[in-house]
Scaffold this active site. Structure first.
Site, short mmCIF file in Angstrom:
data_model
loop_
_atom_site.label_atom_id
_atom_site.label_comp_id
_atom_site.label_asym_id
_atom_site.label_seq_id
_atom_site.Cartn_x
_atom_site.Cartn_y
_atom_site.Cartn_z
N GLY A 1 -17.10 1.55 3.66
CA GLY A 1 -15.84 2.28 3.56
C GLY A 1 -15.03 1.97 2.33
N ASN B 1 -13.49 -3.94 2.40
CA ASN B 1 -14.61 -3.03 2.58
C ASN B 1 -15.56 -3.20 1.39
OD1 ASN B 1 -13.37 -1.85 4.90
ND2 ASN B 1 -12.06 -0.70 3.53
N HIS C 1 -10.60 -5.68 -3.21
CA HIS C 1 -9.25 -5.73 -2.68
C HIS C 1 -9.29 -6.02 -1.19
CE1 HIS C 1 -10.52 -1.52 -2.17
NE2 HIS C 1 -9.62 -1.41 -1.20
N ASP D 1 0.86 -1.18 0.00
CA ASP D 1 0.00 0.00 0.00
C ASP D 1 0.90 1.24 0.00
OD1 ASP D 1 -1.68 2.23 1.17
OD2 ASP D 1 -3.17 0.63 1.21
#
Length: 109
Positions: A88, A82, A95, A28
Site C-alpha cells: 500500500g 507501508n 515514511h 498529514d
C-alpha cells in the site's frame, strides 16, 4: 524528485510538528484520526527495506520524541509504514504514519 523531498527542501509547505537535522514530522494533509503525523527521514530512502539499520535506530528515537511532544505515549498510538505496491505504499520515500489522540480501531478486518 518525490513530494517528501520537496517538503524537506521547503518547496512545499507543511505543518511541522518536530524537526532535527535528519528527520521531519508533520501533519498529514488528509488525517485519518485526530492526530495523524507523517515522519520521514530527510535523506531519501525508497522504503523501510532499504534504510540502514543505524539510521532506523536514530529514527526510532525521533519517533519517540514526536509521540512525547504530542502527549500520546501513555494513551497509545499506532505506527504504520507501508512497503511496496502490495503493502500500500503510495509515496516512494520511507515514511511512518503516527495515528493517535483517540481509539484507532482494528488494524485489519
Amino acid at each position: 524528485m518525490c513530494i517528501f523531498c520537496k517538503i524537506v527542501k521547503g518547496e512545499i509547505p507543511n505543518q511541522t510538528i518536530l524537526e532535527d537535522e535528519n528527520f521531519l514530522a508533520f501533519n498529514d494533509i488528509n488525517p485519518a484520526r485526530k492526530i495523524h503525523v507523517l515522519i520521514i527521514p530527510k535523506e531519501h530512502y525508497d522504503s523501510f527495506d532499504v534504510i540502514p539499520p543505524k539510521i532506523m535506530a536514530s529514527m526510532t528515537e525521533f519517533i519517540h520524541k514526536v509521540a512525547s511532544k504530542l502527549e500520546i505515549r501513555k494513551s497509545g498510538y499506532r505506527l504504520i509504514t507501508n512497503i511496496g505496491e502490495d503493502g500500500g505504499q503510495e509515496v516512494p520515500h520511507l515514511h511512518f504514519h503516527l495515528l493517535g489522540g483517540e481509539k484507532v480501531g482494528r488494524l485489519v478486518r
